[in-house]
Scaffold this active site. Structure first.
Site, PDB file in Angstrom:
ATOM      1  N   ASP A 246     -25.756   1.179  -1.751  1.00  0.00           N
ATOM      2  CA  ASP A 246     -27.044   1.924  -2.627  1.00  0.00           C
ATOM      3  C   ASP A 246     -27.344   4.004  -2.300  1.00  0.00           C
ATOM      4  O   ASP A 246     -28.492   4.419  -2.383  1.00  0.00           O
ATOM      5  CB  ASP A 246     -28.183   1.237  -1.660  1.00  0.00           C
TER       6      ASP A 246
ATOM      7  N   HIS B 229      -9.313   1.647  -6.593  1.00  0.00           N
ATOM      8  CA  HIS B 229      -7.418   0.407  -4.595  1.00  0.00           C
ATOM      9  C   HIS B 229      -6.954   1.030  -5.852  1.00  0.00           C
ATOM     10  O   HIS B 229      -6.389   1.368  -6.662  1.00  0.00           O
ATOM     11  CB  HIS B 229      -8.682  -0.330  -5.813  1.00  0.00           C
TER      12      HIS B 229
ATOM     13  N   ARG C 291     -11.812 -10.631  -3.117  1.00  0.00           N
ATOM     14  CA  ARG C 291     -11.786  -9.269  -3.600  1.00  0.00           C
ATOM     15  C   ARG C 291     -11.792  -8.686  -4.750  1.00  0.00           C
ATOM     16  O   ARG C 291     -12.192  -7.865  -5.045  1.00  0.00           O
ATOM     17  CB  ARG C 291     -10.577  -8.652  -3.133  1.00  0.00           C
TER      18      ARG C 291
ATOM     19  N   ASN D  54     -12.780   5.745  -1.276  1.00  0.00           N
ATOM     20  CA  ASN D  54     -11.752   4.182  -1.419  1.00  0.00           C
ATOM     21  C   ASN D  54     -12.385   3.439  -0.359  1.00  0.00           C
ATOM     22  O   ASN D  54     -11.594   3.738   1.062  1.00  0.00           O
ATOM     23  CB  ASN D  54     -10.261   4.431  -1.101  1.00  0.00           C
TER      24      ASN D  54
ATOM     25  N   HIS E 213     -16.546  -4.644  -0.868  1.00  0.00           N
ATOM     26  CA  HIS E 213     -16.960  -6.543  -1.614  1.00  0.00           C
ATOM     27  C   HIS E 213     -18.097  -6.405  -0.786  1.00  0.00           C
ATOM     28  O   HIS E 213     -17.923  -7.739  -1.112  1.00  0.00           O
ATOM     29  CB  HIS E 213     -15.880  -7.378  -1.338  1.00  0.00           C
TER      30      HIS E 213
ATOM     31  N   TYR F 139       0.696  -0.980   0.206  1.00  0.00           N
ATOM     32  CA  TYR F 139      -0.173  -0.488  -0.129  1.00  0.00           C
ATOM     33  C   TYR F 139       0.557   1.511  -0.074  1.00  0.00           C
ATOM     34  O   TYR F 139       0.128   2.207  -0.051  1.00  0.00           O
ATOM     35  CB  TYR F 139      -0.723   0.400   1.005  1.00  0.00           C
TER      36      TYR F 139
END
Lengths: 145, 145, 145, 145, 145, 145, 145, 145, 145, 145, 145, 145
Positions: free
Chosen positions: E84, E97, E108, E71, E77, E22
């Site tokens: 919604d 992502h 994922r 993000n 997932h 990351y």
């Protein structure tokens, strides 16, 4: 004892339809053989290509019969309604398939009717009928005790 | 006629194991009942929890027997090797389940052994054994003609 | 209390086989450690690569043992017959996996043996054995009351 | 050693909710039993029905604790976020289920939290907590070496 | 223009958590870089591990913002509710992502949030943020015309 | 009778959000209509986008209420924890969906909440609320007898 | 820097084909816009409906280019061979979809090409091209360091 | 070099069983042909219908052999335990199927043993044995270097 | 004998592409090795990244060749058309994979080309080519008799 | 208003069949209760075990009725034809299940009829009929406006 | 009217390839028969084993033709790109299969091309071509009105 | 020639039901058009919503007809019994769908009736009837030779 043999769709063609698979005996001959072999019992025969006629027959059977032998043909794989009718009565019902359904198309492997019956006889040809009848009689006498 | 009844894993416990499901008769009692009922035939019994012992027994059976009755227990759902052994011999083999496998866990619905046999008797309890034997005899006599 | 530790296929190689995954202790060392730690109990050990030998051992265990600890190795994922044997006896059985099966191949995620046991200890390495034994003892004493 | 027991949704009802399945001990009683049994360690307890509160607790735990015991309840089967939180810290985490999830509804068979933990204890009832704590201590001491 | 960057669960750990995957920049550094690069716009930052806090933030955003960059971390997932919320507002939302989710665990691969957004930027690392912001600005200006 | 209407995520937007699908009445208007129509009962309203707030509300409801009406929104399809909370209380709970979920995206077809409730009212629009309340009252009075 | 934009099948129709979905700009206009915007770089364009021509182009690209931008059209969902070509070269490749593939037919949800690339830009319309190019340049400069 | 040819269940019937599919040569003839062709090597033969006997043989093989040729028959599709045994030894193992398993029943398409071996030879009939042996020798000599 | 070796997409990169997986020999070296080893036969080589070129080559091969060796690369998993071409000619075709496809991504496990060929050699590295050629020669001579 | 209540297969047995599941009221009693409760409307009743009779009734209903209430029994899960008939008429149709189908066999979870109706009432027992009728009346009056 | 008949991979072999399945007429004979039968129209023929050549042909067809008849062979089951090309033009396209694909391998049951066309003619042999042409003419004249 | 056109459930509504999808011609008009167009043949028409009536009609057809044209409506996707009836007679049967079933709900994609027929005409609207009749005539004349 009064017993009923029920035949589902296309079984009226027995003897003519693919005899190498289903044998050369007609339903009538099967029934008269059963009557001879089990002469101490009364055996009736009902065939229909009509799902609702079969459901009605099953629903009404406890008024007249002590047990049922059923070969539901293609409805074995599709009719929850017919299976529910079998579950709704309090009679022993034995399920029979002339051919070994496990050796055929994948959509003939599941057996909704078989799940609702006491037991099943599969792939033993026309000879399976007399055996199924014997076992039906035994099941009836078991339940009596 | 010389016939063999083959029992798969855990069927040595018959009579003791969950009797409400499998009945109170032991395998030995089933066999002696069958011997009484079919006294004109020689009926041998073989049980093993061992897949290979069952395979060997099936492979060697044509030397001694004219037909086989098999309840392969849990191997019915897992053993391609045992099914292949049945396919490799030229004898009629009738498959039997005491309980209605369609009413049990999903992993007991498929029947690899049933696919390899002539036919199956399912859910008719201990009474199914005598019926299966009758039908095996009929199948043997059919093949002779 | 007399207890049995049962090991399935390839667990005879413990200590040599992929030690970074399964640890460097052999089965014998695990057993003698358990015997030391639980010296007030009698702990026997049985390993086999043979499904039927394992089934037989499970079937016979109630004659001699009060509880079982089982690591069925690869049979955990394939043997309905072994699971049926566990279900057929009236003993507490605790299931153990050395590695975390959820972090391995997809076909090691299902656990037929675990479904048949009282409970499971998964992924806690060799240390899991002593814990499983403790819990087995507790389960046995629970059932007594 | 300072350790944390984390309980997920609906586990605050322990002792009252379906006691035949989850036992009659409340979470508080479980914790005080653990404190007695492991009096040389400091054991804290945290329960929440709130996924984010659980995530925050897991994220902050390394500042205060050497190890975690988690029963994530229903989040075990749905929360990738909680599993990611466990993966993001460098502490041993042991997963515990009171009941045998393999014997319950199909949507309780997968265990996302178990996949992220060191190991799992499944189906051993309330007794599993003490065992899990032992194993957590062992894992902590293993990592130190 | 007033814009909002929304970060879901565990993204508060950015910079510390698995930096080889990351990156080493914290969320705060990412935000101050974005503010420098896009100094003509007002960029706010909101992070939460709490699904409902994120839903509330999304629902309230039209009062204050012209566009959103999200993000959603692991909620991408699993959270139909968050998706919604995005569908319920009339703002352009760009999904991002850091890693290429197609190269990670199977659970994922699906992206419920991505389905609800205008578009997605996947696997381009921290650099993706500035790009996503550019594209968000363009989308806002497109909608104006 | 004291009853609770529970609304899940995004239902605070009712009346504004896609009115052609969900109608133009706000939750407040629905509640005041219900209060008028069922003036002999006390009806409270609780909405949250927060899964744990909903779980807490459900868990605490038996202290104050005789029955619950729930529209869990998107949590209907994802929250086992909320369904477990409903199963943990001993109150009649009626589930309601404004739209016909069977005519929408495939991931809205399953209904975890509906499985845990007494029954469901689906696709009957805002009118479904009064009906659900009637049926809840009937269920409560049934349980009393 | 010398860069290549690769377009797969049917993208030669861009501008004419379903403009409400894909926009009204032709590929040529996209390219000349990119050339203007990134005038310090050399940008070449290659389109083919031919999978092998695309594979050849990808294989040969390292001789001439420092990075690739690819919109593989329908091959994104079917061509393992093209994905393998991308994996076989040592160049950064950024994947782009004009539309949000998650909102289209189920067979457009998987992205074999995206799995093989550094990252993806999805659903951002024609504007995505300039962004993808920026990110490609950043990726190239990242790899240099 | 000392090599071992291992045959799984029902392969003792080779030559007699369905010769149009498996050829007319018996296992003994195959072995003596191999011995002739590869007379500079020592080739032993082991067949069993017993999974555990095969596992034991594989486990012990490194003491005596430099490489293994295996046709596991039906166990190829069901035995994780046998595959684990192959993975547990440090010897080259080549997998062989006489028939093309891809042209047979669906449950013969997966190959657990093949996954654990160095490589596979499929569908090349009896001729495949000599080829597999050659390739095994090459693999052994490769590993030496 | 005149034989053809056919290589599918990306196999022109052999020797350069991931040499730890596919070896360091180029296709040209493989072919010249085969020519040396099988100098009594004429061996031609054809590689293409183009599915239709491969189909054409297969269709025309009976005019010139007695047998074909094919490594279709990624087309093995996707091209029904190439498999149909193989089925349309009356020549023995042996299929070869350098790597063990069962140990790779799930979408490389199915083998449409292998299903259409006489047999397959999988995972034996470059050494597999000579073996496949031997076996092809044997198959050709078998068909002659 | 003239309304029709339609009952599918086996619902003629209502009151006798598994009364703990379906209640002790017969269909006739349900209908006369409805007539009493909704005395300002004309309510007709039609039951058939015959799929085509049900289809005909649905097709002809617009000539006579303003709305339909249907409990299609087992046909709910199998009859696309009956669902198509409902879709072919321009009348509000409300679907009703006495039991909670989500708590029963997996093949009763899908609801083809429910998908074609305005809405569904599920699991509310016999009380559901009056509610469904109310809601049908409301739907009719809604459509008028 | 100017019409185009397009043939996909391996259809150049028509007449020679498995004539019992595909008939004995070559493509050329089919075309000249069609020309005779439809002499008032101009019918061109294009066959290719090359997916991109087929795509190009479809894309260019509106310049020259009023309608297309396509038998895409194996590409029917795999080529989204070709289906997209058909969707990108504004011409009626009728799809034709000589054999009944529902009676063949499972991977020939799906029809990506058929989904993109106006309609399909399946399993009517060579006679299907003239019928498809008639129907294409009718479709063209329908669209004109 | 005497031919029969068979229509399944809901096709009696043709012309009225969703005319934008099924056209504005009634079945009667279709039949009279066919009679005009094929005046040298006798064409009878049979429609039923009743599966068994359709089965009976198919079974009896060989006594009177030389060929059958069938549009089984929704039974196409559910009735194995009707498909078996078609398989049981020795007449050419051509299957027809007015709409392109591949562009509709997923449960209309499978075609059990189509699998049992000689061939199918799909999606060509009402025009498909005349074409199907032509092709039926050709098939009949083919079988005569």
């Amino acid at each position: 004892m009064k017993l009923l043999l029920v035949h589902g769709p296309n079984l009226n063609l027995l003897g003519n339809r693919e005899p190498e698979k289903y044998g050369t005996l007609s339903s009538e001959e099967i029934v008269s053989d059963l009557k001879l072999q089990f002469s101490e019992h009364e055996i009736n025969y009902y065939q229909s290509n009509n799902e609702s006629a079969l459901i009605n027959t099953i629903q009404n059977s406890p008024l007249e019969y002590q047990g049922i032998l059923i070969n539901a043909g293609a409805f074995s794989h599709t009719s929850i309604a017919l299976a529910d009718a079998i579950r709704s009565i309090n009679l022993p019902v034995v399920n029979i398939h002339i051919t070994n359904i496990y050796q055929r198309e994948i959509y003939r492997h599941s057996d909704l009717i078989g799940e609702a019956c006491t037991g099943c006889i599969v792939g033993l040809g026309i000879a399976g009928y007399a055996l199924a009848l014997e076992c039906l009689l035994e099941e009836i006498s078991d339940r009596k005790n």
